[in-house]
Design an enzyme around this catalytic site. Structure first.
Site: not given
Length: 139
Positions: A22, A71, A97-99, A108
């Site tokens: 992150y 998010n 989504h950051i990742s 996921r």
């Protein structure tokens, strides 16, 4: 123009939580930069670790704001109720989504909320928020 950013569970720990996934910047620092990049946009920020509070914020802002950046974090993969809340409001939502959720654990890979959103951005780090705001501004 008014845009609401809503961050879900554990995102209050950005900057200290798993920096390899992150990054090492906290969201308060990042949002100050984001607001500088969009000086003509009112960008409000909300974070909660509680599913019902996120739903309440969607209801509160989903009829009066011009856009929402969401998010949902872990709730993305588990919350039918947040998906229903997005479907029930008129304000367009962009999921961020950051990742890259597709490069992570298999559970996921599914978003229960994304299909109700205008679009989904995943894997661009914090810059995904800028991309989402830009999308909403240009709509």
């Amino acid at each position: 123009m008014k845009i609401q950013i809503i961050n879900g569970p554990n995102l209050n720990l950005l900057g200290v939580r798993e920096p390899s996934v992150y990054g090492n910047m906290d969201f308060d620092t990042y949002i100050a930069t984001l607001r500088e990049q969009f000086p003509n946009v009112q960008i409000d920020y909300y974070q909660s670790n509680v599913e019902g509070e996120i739903i309440n914020k969607l209801h509160e802002t989903g009829f009066s704001y011009d856009g929402i950046v969401l998010n949902g974090a872990g709730f993305t993969h588990t919350s039918v109720a947040i998906g229903d809340a997005i479907a029930a409001i008129k304000t367009p939502v962009v999921e961020v989504h950051i990742s890259n959720i597709y490069a992570r654990e298999e559970y996921r890979h599914m978003s229960l909320t994304g299909k109700y959103c205008k679009g989904v951005l995943t894997g661009f780090g914090l810059d995904g928020y800028r991309m989402a705001v830009d999308c909403l501004v240009r709509k």
